[in-house]
Write an enzyme that holds these catalytic residues in place. Structure first.
Site, PDB file in Angstrom:
ATOM      1  N   ALA A  60       1.098  -1.566  -0.281  1.00  0.00           N
ATOM      2  CA  ALA A  60      -0.242  -0.137   0.254  1.00  0.00           C
ATOM      3  C   ALA A  60       1.281   1.262   0.219  1.00  0.00           C
ATOM      4  O   ALA A  60       0.495   2.281  -0.759  1.00  0.00           O
ATOM      5  CB  ALA A  60      -0.924   0.070   1.377  1.00  0.00           C
ATOM      6  N   PHE A  61       2.593   1.098   0.520  1.00  0.00           N
ATOM      7  CA  PHE A  61       3.148   2.355   0.588  1.00  0.00           C
ATOM      8  C   PHE A  61       3.028   3.178  -0.366  1.00  0.00           C
ATOM      9  O   PHE A  61       3.441   4.039  -0.299  1.00  0.00           O
ATOM     10  CB  PHE A  61       4.059   2.015   1.117  1.00  0.00           C
ATOM     11  CG  PHE A  61       5.537   3.686   1.783  1.00  0.00           C
ATOM     12  CD1 PHE A  61       4.525   4.070   2.888  1.00  0.00           C
ATOM     13  CD2 PHE A  61       6.743   3.467   0.912  1.00  0.00           C
ATOM     14  CE1 PHE A  61       5.293   4.987   3.243  1.00  0.00           C
ATOM     15  CE2 PHE A  61       6.905   4.464   1.670  1.00  0.00           C
ATOM     16  CZ  PHE A  61       6.494   5.344   2.368  1.00  0.00           C
ATOM     17  N   GLU A  62       3.315   2.191  -1.538  1.00  0.00           N
ATOM     18  CA  GLU A  62       4.028   2.158  -2.983  1.00  0.00           C
ATOM     19  C   GLU A  62       2.626   2.666  -3.863  1.00  0.00           C
ATOM     20  O   GLU A  62       3.028   2.580  -5.259  1.00  0.00           O
ATOM     21  CB  GLU A  62       4.222   0.842  -3.459  1.00  0.00           C
ATOM     22  CG  GLU A  62       6.435   0.711  -3.133  1.00  0.00           C
ATOM     23  CD  GLU A  62       6.007   0.375  -1.974  1.00  0.00           C
ATOM     24  OE1 GLU A  62       4.762  -0.750  -1.159  1.00  0.00           O
ATOM     25  OE2 GLU A  62       6.950   0.619  -0.897  1.00  0.00           O
ATOM     26  N   ILE A  86      -3.747  -4.698   7.056  1.00  0.00           N
ATOM     27  CA  ILE A  86      -4.728  -5.365   8.000  1.00  0.00           C
ATOM     28  C   ILE A  86      -3.823  -5.246   9.332  1.00  0.00           C
ATOM     29  O   ILE A  86      -2.877  -5.322   9.461  1.00  0.00           O
ATOM     30  CB  ILE A  86      -4.462  -6.531   7.925  1.00  0.00           C
ATOM     31  CG1 ILE A  86      -5.869  -6.828   5.664  1.00  0.00           C
ATOM     32  CG2 ILE A  86      -5.206  -7.379   9.168  1.00  0.00           C
ATOM     33  CD1 ILE A  86      -5.599  -8.142   6.036  1.00  0.00           C
ATOM     34  N   ALA A  89      -1.776  -7.469  11.116  1.00  0.00           N
ATOM     35  CA  ALA A  89       0.038  -7.266  10.204  1.00  0.00           C
ATOM     36  C   ALA A  89       1.007  -7.023  10.392  1.00  0.00           C
ATOM     37  O   ALA A  89       2.152  -7.355  10.456  1.00  0.00           O
ATOM     38  CB  ALA A  89      -0.481  -7.749   8.772  1.00  0.00           C
ATOM     39  N   HIS A  92       3.118  -1.550  11.886  1.00  0.00           N
ATOM     40  CA  HIS A  92       2.763   0.046  11.539  1.00  0.00           C
ATOM     41  C   HIS A  92       2.254   0.254  10.530  1.00  0.00           C
ATOM     42  O   HIS A  92       1.979   1.241   9.646  1.00  0.00           O
ATOM     43  CB  HIS A  92       4.396   0.427  11.307  1.00  0.00           C
ATOM     44  CG  HIS A  92       5.203  -0.680   9.320  1.00  0.00           C
ATOM     45  ND1 HIS A  92       5.819  -1.469   9.990  1.00  0.00           N
ATOM     46  CD2 HIS A  92       4.683  -0.852   7.871  1.00  0.00           C
ATOM     47  CE1 HIS A  92       5.751  -2.709   8.233  1.00  0.00           C
ATOM     48  NE2 HIS A  92       4.835  -1.603   7.860  1.00  0.00           N
ATOM     49  N   PHE A 117     -10.681   4.858  -4.724  1.00  0.00           N
ATOM     50  CA  PHE A 117     -10.052   4.084  -3.464  1.00  0.00           C
ATOM     51  C   PHE A 117     -10.548   3.095  -3.257  1.00  0.00           C
ATOM     52  O   PHE A 117     -11.394   2.739  -1.944  1.00  0.00           O
ATOM     53  CB  PHE A 117     -10.532   5.231  -2.277  1.00  0.00           C
ATOM     54  CG  PHE A 117      -9.684   4.808  -1.451  1.00  0.00           C
ATOM     55  CD1 PHE A 117      -7.968   5.515  -1.248  1.00  0.00           C
ATOM     56  CD2 PHE A 117     -10.406   4.528   0.062  1.00  0.00           C
ATOM     57  CE1 PHE A 117      -7.703   5.147   0.709  1.00  0.00           C
ATOM     58  CE2 PHE A 117      -9.450   4.723   1.095  1.00  0.00           C
ATOM     59  CZ  PHE A 117      -8.129   4.579   1.203  1.00  0.00           C
ATOM     60  N   ARG A 131     -15.194  -7.669   3.052  1.00  0.00           N
ATOM     61  CA  ARG A 131     -14.995  -6.494   2.068  1.00  0.00           C
ATOM     62  C   ARG A 131     -14.717  -6.403   0.590  1.00  0.00           C
ATOM     63  O   ARG A 131     -14.653  -5.879  -0.518  1.00  0.00           O
ATOM     64  CB  ARG A 131     -14.483  -5.212   2.936  1.00  0.00           C
ATOM     65  CG  ARG A 131     -14.877  -4.403   3.673  1.00  0.00           C
ATOM     66  CD  ARG A 131     -14.476  -3.984   5.283  1.00  0.00           C
ATOM     67  NE  ARG A 131     -15.101  -2.990   6.278  1.00  0.00           N
ATOM     68  CZ  ARG A 131     -15.213  -3.748   6.763  1.00  0.00           C
ATOM     69  NH1 ARG A 131     -15.050  -5.464   7.074  1.00  0.00           N
ATOM     70  NH2 ARG A 131     -15.756  -3.362   8.247  1.00  0.00           N
TER      71      ARG A 131
END
Ligand code: INI
Length: 157
Positions: A60-62, A86, A89, A92, A117, A131
């Site tokens: 997700a950071f990328e 999640i 996991a 951070h 999004f 979801r």
């Protein structure tokens, strides 16, 4: 509702659009379901498969950086960002989720390219599964729907 209102509604036809899906590999079991949901929604709304590009990225950071490059390329009318952060996991979670959300909003505002999004942020795997095509629908499809409607609304403004 007053009939004299000027109302601008997005048509929900994806025909002729060029769309990119940016999908993270992290939590891939979940994210693949989001990809399936987004592809299914777009194709059912008339998108030609040759106009759909799927880009895989680490996590997700990328997502913001990859979406920024896709948006700036001028090749796409819209992008759906798909991933799953999640909480269980990693410690951070909050940093990864916050940076991804902030970054994606910034990319859409900076480039004017609609970004759907489709990044799940959940406390546990069960909520993510709900979801990603079960009890709570499919947020990949929802992200594709929001992106499509936004593209069609922006065309009229
Ligand atoms: N990336 C995710 O997409 N989801 C997560 O839940 C996650 N967690 O929990 O750590 C995650 N981390 C990886 C991160 O997005 C980057 O890919 C990584 O830090 C390398 O830059």
């Amino acid at each position: 509702m007053k009939t004299s209102l000027i109302t601008i509604d997005g048509r929900l036809s994806a025909s002729g659009l060029k769309i990119a899906l940016a999908a993270s590999r992290f939590n891939s079991i979940i994210v693949e379901r989001l990809v399936d949901g987004a592809v299914d929604y777009l194709v059912r709304h008339g998108l030609e498969e040759e106009n759909l590009t799927l880009v895989r990225l680490p996590g997700a950071f990328e997502l913001p950086l990859v979406c920024q490059k896709l948006a700036r390329s001028g090749k796409f009318d819209g992008i759906a960002a798909l991933g799953a952060v999640i909480r269980g996991a990693t410690p951070h979670f909050d940093f990864v989720a916050a940076e991804a959300i902030k970054g994606l909003a910034q990319v859409a505002l900076d480039t004017g390219v609609p970004i759907g999004f489709g990044l799940l942020t959940t406390d546990n795997v069960e909520q993510a599964v709900e979801r990603a095509g079960s009890k709570a629908g499919n947020k990949g499809a929802d992200a594709a729907a929001a992106m499509l409607e936004t593209i069609r609304v922006l065309e009229q403004l």
